[in-house]
Design an enzyme around this catalytic site. Sequence first.
Site, PDB file in Angstrom:
ATOM      1  N   MET A 295      11.976  24.354   0.004  1.00  0.00           N
ATOM      2  CA  MET A 295      11.212  23.495  -0.895  1.00  0.00           C
ATOM      3  C   MET A 295      12.104  22.574  -1.711  1.00  0.00           C
ATOM      4  O   MET A 295      11.769  21.406  -1.946  1.00  0.00           O
ATOM      5  CB  MET A 295      10.357  24.343  -1.834  1.00  0.00           C
TER       6      MET A 295
ATOM      7  N   ARG B 138     -10.369  -0.029  15.149  1.00  0.00           N
ATOM      8  CA  ARG B 138     -10.444   0.799  13.937  1.00  0.00           C
ATOM      9  C   ARG B 138     -11.420   0.133  12.979  1.00  0.00           C
ATOM     10  O   ARG B 138     -12.532   0.599  12.801  1.00  0.00           O
ATOM     11  CB  ARG B 138      -9.068   0.948  13.280  1.00  0.00           C
TER      12      ARG B 138
ATOM     13  N   LYS C 201       0.838  -1.197   0.000  1.00  0.00           N
ATOM     14  CA  LYS C 201       0.000   0.000   0.000  1.00  0.00           C
ATOM     15  C   LYS C 201       0.879   1.254   0.000  1.00  0.00           C
ATOM     16  O   LYS C 201       2.085   1.184   0.223  1.00  0.00           O
ATOM     17  CB  LYS C 201      -0.942  -0.003   1.212  1.00  0.00           C
TER      18      LYS C 201
ATOM     19  N   TYR D 122      16.541  30.808   4.938  1.00  0.00           N
ATOM     20  CA  TYR D 122      15.349  31.550   5.314  1.00  0.00           C
ATOM     21  C   TYR D 122      15.310  31.860   6.809  1.00  0.00           C
ATOM     22  O   TYR D 122      15.657  31.017   7.646  1.00  0.00           O
ATOM     23  CB  TYR D 122      14.091  30.755   4.956  1.00  0.00           C
TER      24      TYR D 122
END
Length: 364
Positions: free
Chosen positions: A308, A134, A38, A260
């Site tokens: 980023m 769950r 998955k 930054y």
Amino acid sequence: MADAMRPAWAAINLQALQHNTHVIRKLAGERRILGILKANAYGHGLTRIAQALADIDAIGVARVDEALQLRNAGITRPIVLLEGFFAAEQIPVLAASSIQPVIHNMHQLEQLAAAEHVSDAMRVWLKIDTGMHRLGIEPSQVSTCYQRLLDIPHVNGAPVLMSHLACADEPDHEQNRKQLTRFSEAISPYQGSVTSMANSAALFAGIGKEYDWVRPGLALYGVSPFSETIGRDYGLEAVMNLQASVISVRKIKAGEPVGYGAAWAPATDTHIGIVAIGYGDGYPRHAPEGTPVWIGGRCYPMVGRVAMDMITVDLGADLRVALGDTAQLWGRDLPVEKVAEAVGTIPYELLCNVARRVQLDYLD
């Protein structure tokens, strides 16, 4: 300059995948293996991992589109849909594609019983909630659900009975004993039924050895399912090596801020390396100063804020790194477990968050 420079890529070692499968097979013995793929095979690439896997008996995915992607790629091995179907309209598609849904609530059972135009009988799994709370039917509902599934014409045979442990990564946790007891009691009327309980952690901890299917996920990719250990401790090898080039090397004077927010400045003169990976590639933005980065045979601390597309690494006054060198963010030389510990997360999150723009290079 060293090698040709590249933005972030992940070298996926398929030999390591086969090695890990061999380790798992030895532990599983005669039990069948449901390999969990998955979340894009935990970031490793769903289709290529499915094609490369050998010596497993079935594949487990979470979503219908994942299962259909594998069928469309020519994967013929049995596929188990771990969250089952989300809508009644999916049932004929799953049956036609020989995809085995997990039934985990009465609503799904009613939809399955009422389904029309199901041309192929389908195998199903029945999930029992033994304490995870769950997904899963109540133990008191097993008799009704089991018989109902037997009575549905388009269900092929008895369901596989399964449950899931909440604390398998803590082998001595009392919850494991409670859940195993509840599961044993719930399935006791169905002697001879096929059963499943163990994920990677339970398999390596020896929990639930008596059940027929094991469901390794994390261990397939060479990662330890336990805290404070790494896959290598269990004979596993890292499959993913997340890498990026050093695209800038420069000298920085003491007190001069970098990046930054001017969030970091060296206390003494140093060199920094800029590595072409950032949160746009799935590298964790909240990674703190000191998170290790492997370059040229040693670890260096990441400093400043994750951007980023870039991170900054403190290379020290004695420069040993060159422009174009390859930095490893995690992999064979820098276990993802160690990076996850430094970041304050778990290996699952780091692997699954690798962005689609990161090229996956498969190494046979």
